[in-house]
Design a protein around this motif. Structure first.
Motif, PDB file in Angstrom:
ATOM      1  N   UNK A  73       2.206  10.565  -5.700  1.00 52.94           N
ATOM      2  CA  UNK A  73       3.152  10.692  -4.589  1.00 52.94           C
ATOM      3  C   UNK A  73       2.507  10.393  -3.238  1.00 52.94           C
ATOM      4  N   UNK A  74       1.886   9.227  -3.152  1.00 49.92           N
ATOM      5  CA  UNK A  74       1.175   8.831  -1.946  1.00 49.92           C
ATOM      6  C   UNK A  74       2.002   7.870  -1.096  1.00 49.92           C
ATOM      7  N   UNK A  75       1.681   7.824   0.161  1.00 51.06           N
ATOM      8  CA  UNK A  75       2.228   6.843   1.094  1.00 51.06           C
ATOM      9  C   UNK A  75       1.070   5.997   1.606  1.00 51.06           C
ATOM     10  N   UNK A  76       1.277   4.701   1.661  1.00 50.72           N
ATOM     11  CA  UNK A  76       0.248   3.812   2.200  1.00 50.72           C
ATOM     12  C   UNK A  76       0.938   2.779   3.086  1.00 50.72           C
ATOM     13  N   UNK A  77       0.361   2.508   4.223  1.00 42.95           N
ATOM     14  CA  UNK A  77       0.906   1.546   5.178  1.00 42.95           C
ATOM     15  C   UNK A  77       0.011   0.316   5.228  1.00 42.95           C
ATOM     16  N   UNK A  78       0.621  -0.857   5.060  1.00 43.04           N
ATOM     17  CA  UNK A  78      -0.110  -2.115   5.075  1.00 43.04           C
ATOM     18  C   UNK A  78       0.546  -3.056   6.073  1.00 43.04           C
ATOM     19  N   UNK A  79      -0.252  -3.881   6.684  1.00 40.32           N
ATOM     20  CA  UNK A  79       0.283  -4.853   7.642  1.00 40.32           C
ATOM     21  C   UNK A  79       0.315  -6.229   7.009  1.00 40.32           C
ATOM     22  N   UNK A  80       1.309  -7.030   7.439  1.00 44.89           N
ATOM     23  CA  UNK A  80       1.525  -8.362   6.877  1.00 44.89           C
ATOM     24  C   UNK A  80       1.423  -9.395   7.986  1.00 44.89           C
ATOM     25  N   UNK A  81       0.752 -10.493   7.707  1.00 47.66           N
ATOM     26  CA  UNK A  81       0.673 -11.622   8.638  1.00 47.66           C
ATOM     27  C   UNK A  81       1.025 -12.894   7.886  1.00 47.66           C
ATOM     28  N   UNK A  82       1.065 -14.012   8.612  1.00 51.20           N
ATOM     29  CA  UNK A  82       1.392 -15.307   8.003  1.00 51.20           C
ATOM     30  C   UNK A  82       0.181 -16.224   8.047  1.00 51.20           C
ATOM     31  N   UNK A  83       0.101 -17.088   7.071  1.00 50.07           N
ATOM     32  CA  UNK A  83      -0.898 -18.164   7.116  1.00 50.07           C
ATOM     33  C   UNK A  83      -0.158 -19.489   7.078  1.00 50.07           C
ATOM     34  N   UNK A  84      -0.742 -20.477   7.669  1.00 51.19           N
ATOM     35  CA  UNK A  84      -0.121 -21.791   7.675  1.00 51.19           C
ATOM     36  C   UNK A  84      -0.383 -22.495   6.359  1.00 51.19           C
ATOM     37  N   UNK A  85       0.662 -23.079   5.769  1.00 55.45           N
ATOM     38  CA  UNK A  85       0.514 -23.805   4.502  1.00 55.45           C
ATOM     39  C   UNK A  85       0.163 -25.266   4.730  1.00 55.45           C
ATOM     40  N   UNK A  86       0.007 -25.680   5.996  1.00 57.23           N
ATOM     41  CA  UNK A  86      -0.300 -27.100   6.284  1.00 57.23           C
ATOM     42  C   UNK A  86      -1.798 -27.365   6.166  1.00 57.23           C
ATOM     43  N   UNK A  98       4.611   5.920  -5.581  1.00 53.37           N
ATOM     44  CA  UNK A  98       3.997   5.804  -4.261  1.00 53.37           C
ATOM     45  C   UNK A  98       4.921   4.986  -3.368  1.00 53.37           C
ATOM     46  N   UNK A  99       4.906   5.303  -2.105  1.00 52.18           N
ATOM     47  CA  UNK A  99       5.663   4.537  -1.117  1.00 52.18           C
ATOM     48  C   UNK A  99       4.710   3.612  -0.372  1.00 52.18           C
ATOM     49  N   UNK A 100       5.044   2.329  -0.373  1.00 55.12           N
ATOM     50  CA  UNK A 100       4.254   1.347   0.365  1.00 55.12           C
ATOM     51  C   UNK A 100       5.121   0.793   1.484  1.00 55.12           C
ATOM     52  N   UNK A 101       4.672   0.966   2.718  1.00 53.55           N
ATOM     53  CA  UNK A 101       5.395   0.442   3.874  1.00 53.55           C
ATOM     54  C   UNK A 101       4.618  -0.722   4.473  1.00 53.55           C
ATOM     55  N   UNK A 102       5.300  -1.874   4.612  1.00 52.34           N
ATOM     56  CA  UNK A 102       4.687  -3.060   5.191  1.00 52.34           C
ATOM     57  C   UNK A 102       5.176  -3.224   6.629  1.00 52.34           C
ATOM     58  N   UNK A 103       4.237  -3.393   7.530  1.00 56.77           N
ATOM     59  CA  UNK A 103       4.544  -3.714   8.921  1.00 56.77           C
ATOM     60  C   UNK A 103       4.650  -5.236   9.027  1.00 56.77           C
ATOM     61  N   UNK A 104       5.866  -5.746   9.305  1.00 58.36           N
ATOM     62  CA  UNK A 104       6.074  -7.195   9.355  1.00 58.36           C
ATOM     63  C   UNK A 104       6.327  -7.675  10.791  1.00 58.36           C
ATOM     64  N   UNK A 163       9.293  -2.986   5.857  1.00 59.86           N
ATOM     65  CA  UNK A 163       9.916  -2.980   4.525  1.00 59.86           C
ATOM     66  C   UNK A 163       9.161  -1.947   3.696  1.00 59.86           C
ATOM     67  N   UNK A 164       9.908  -1.137   2.981  1.00 56.20           N
ATOM     68  CA  UNK A 164       9.292  -0.039   2.225  1.00 56.20           C
ATOM     69  C   UNK A 164       9.684  -0.131   0.757  1.00 56.20           C
ATOM     70  N   UNK A 165       8.683  -0.114  -0.105  1.00 60.74           N
ATOM     71  CA  UNK A 165       8.884  -0.174  -1.548  1.00 60.74           C
ATOM     72  C   UNK A 165       8.389   1.124  -2.176  1.00 60.74           C
ATOM     73  N   UNK A 166       9.136   1.634  -3.133  1.00 66.45           N
ATOM     74  CA  UNK A 166       8.662   2.750  -3.955  1.00 66.45           C
ATOM     75  C   UNK A 166       8.292   2.184  -5.320  1.00 66.45           C
ATOM     76  N   UNK A 167       7.026   2.281  -5.689  1.00 66.31           N
ATOM     77  CA  UNK A 167       6.546   1.678  -6.936  1.00 66.31           C
ATOM     78  C   UNK A 167       6.074   2.754  -7.900  1.00 66.31           C
ATOM     79  N   UNK A 168       6.060   2.393  -9.170  1.00 64.10           N
ATOM     80  CA  UNK A 168       5.537   3.263 -10.228  1.00 64.10           C
ATOM     81  C   UNK A 168       4.113   2.834 -10.550  1.00 64.10           C
ATOM     82  N   UNK A 169       3.259   3.805 -10.814  1.00 68.23           N
ATOM     83  CA  UNK A 169       1.877   3.453 -11.135  1.00 68.23           C
ATOM     84  C   UNK A 169       1.242   4.548 -11.978  1.00 68.23           C
TER      85      UNK A 169
END
Length: 371
Positions: free
Chosen positions: A358-371, A236-242, A287-293
């Motif tokens: 053989x799927x494609x999935x799009x995920x979004x990424x955000x940040x969190x504060x570690x303080x 599967x292809x996983x694409x992260x929106x950064x 960023x796009x990763x191709x993973x095995x599952x």
């Protein structure tokens, strides 16, 4: 004339013992008869015997080697008579006739549960050399069994030596906690993979309830020993929106865990997780990763900056549902969560699932504060 017959009779009495003596000497020199020993071998077994002839009354010893690992010795015969057996060695007393040696073999068949349901094998009879502490799981159905008597024997010790086998009892309190009883409910039969070789062997497992001899069972299982347990994997292809994160990196690591991992499977060379490395597409903020599952398994994921997985990553992966149903499953990610700890905030991963290949999935990424 009377004197003549008297002399003849006297000579007869003198010569009679000599004749008897001479006849006796002739019998003592007469050799005892020897009888032939013929061996009947087949493609399934070989009989070995040092003697090809023997005299009546001699003890004859022989060995039988089974060539077909799916078969075992039932009886060994000389003509129509059974040989005696002592610890795998066979013998007989030579009769006053020629003999032919032969063997009768039985065929092993899988017995996964006994007729009364006292003991049952509830795991696949496959041992992966790449697995961590592989075992077979036996389930027991007996009331208040606190003593388990058992004997486990391998038929092919070149592949699976008996010394590689050990058994650990699983008691009720091991399953339900401290409130449970001391009753034995299951047993794990472990295998020391350092002593095993690839191949197959039959395991003959005899179990008896030490509290009640009425509960007993003999399970017979053909065990396969192989490098991995083969599972069918797809990609599967996983694409992260950064685009929403500020501290972007050129390199990222995606750690993927198989939450339904099969110990010793060929996925990721027998490991339960894998780190995927990729360069970011800075221009498109992706960023796009191709993973095995494995279809139907659930996965946990964690995204980190750099070329190593970071337990303290602050990259938060948001939920996304790509469709599916409660009946057939979903292609989705349930989303990360923030976990407050004494030394900061950790990212708790969600669950990633796929229902087809053989799927494609799009995920979004955000940040969190570690303080």
């Amino acid at each position: 004339m009377k004197k003549f017959w008297t002399i003849c009779i006297a000579l007869a009495f003198i010569l009679l013992p000599i004749g008897v003596l001479l006849t006796g000497c002739g019998d003592s020199k007469k050799e005892e008869l020897s009888y032939a020993i013929t061996i009947t071998n087949t493609e399934d077994y070989i009989i070995s015997c040092e003697q090809t002839t023997a005299k009546a009354g001699e003890k004859i010893e022989l060995n039988v080697t089974v060539l077909n690992q799916d078969k075992y010795i039932l009886d060994v015969y000389y003509n129509e008579n059974r040989c005696s057996e002592d610890d795998g060695k066979y013998s007989f007393i030579m009769p006053t006739q020629d003999v032919t040696l032969s063997a009768k073999l039985g065929k092993y068949e899988n017995v996964f549960t006994d007729g009364n349901g006292f003991a049952s094998l509830i795991s696949e009879p496959v041992i992966a050399l790449k697995a961590s502490n592989p075992y077979l799981l036996i389930d027991f159905n007996a009331n208040w069994m606190t003593i388990l008597n058992y004997e486990i024997t391998s038929t092919n010790t070149d592949v699976l030596p008996n010394e590689a086998i050990s058994l650990v009892e699983i008691k009720n309190h091991d399953i339900v906690g401290a409130s449970g009883s001391n009753e034995i409910e299951q047993a794990k039969i472990y295998f020391d993979t350092s002593l095993l070789k690839e191949g197959s062997s039959w395991l003959v497992m005899e179990f008896e309830n030490g509290n009640s001899s009425s509960n007993s069972a003999t399970l017979i299982v053909k065990v396969q020993v192989q490098q991995y347990i083969e599972v069918e994997t797809v990609k599967a292809n996983i694409t992260f929106d950064i685009s929403s994160i500020t501290d972007k990196s050129q390199n990222y690591t995606l750690r993927v865990w198989d939450d339904d991992f099969i110990n010793g499977s060929n996925l990721w060379n027998g490991k339960s997780f894998n780190d995927y490395l990729i360069n970011a597409d800075i221009k498109n903020d992706t960023i796009t990763f191709t993973i095995d599952y494995v279809i139907g398994h659930q996965y946990s994921i964690r995204l980190s900056r750099g070329t190593q997985d970071d337990y303290y990553t602050n990259l938060f992966i948001n939920a996304r549902n790509e469709g599916g149903s409660s009946e057939y499953g979903y292609t989705q990610y349930t989303g990360d969560s923030e976990i407050q700890t004494s030394d900061g905030i950790l990212i708790g991963g969600g669950e990633l699932t796929f229902i087809t290949s053989n799927l494609d999935i799009e995920l979004s990424v955000s940040e969190i504060s570690q303080n």
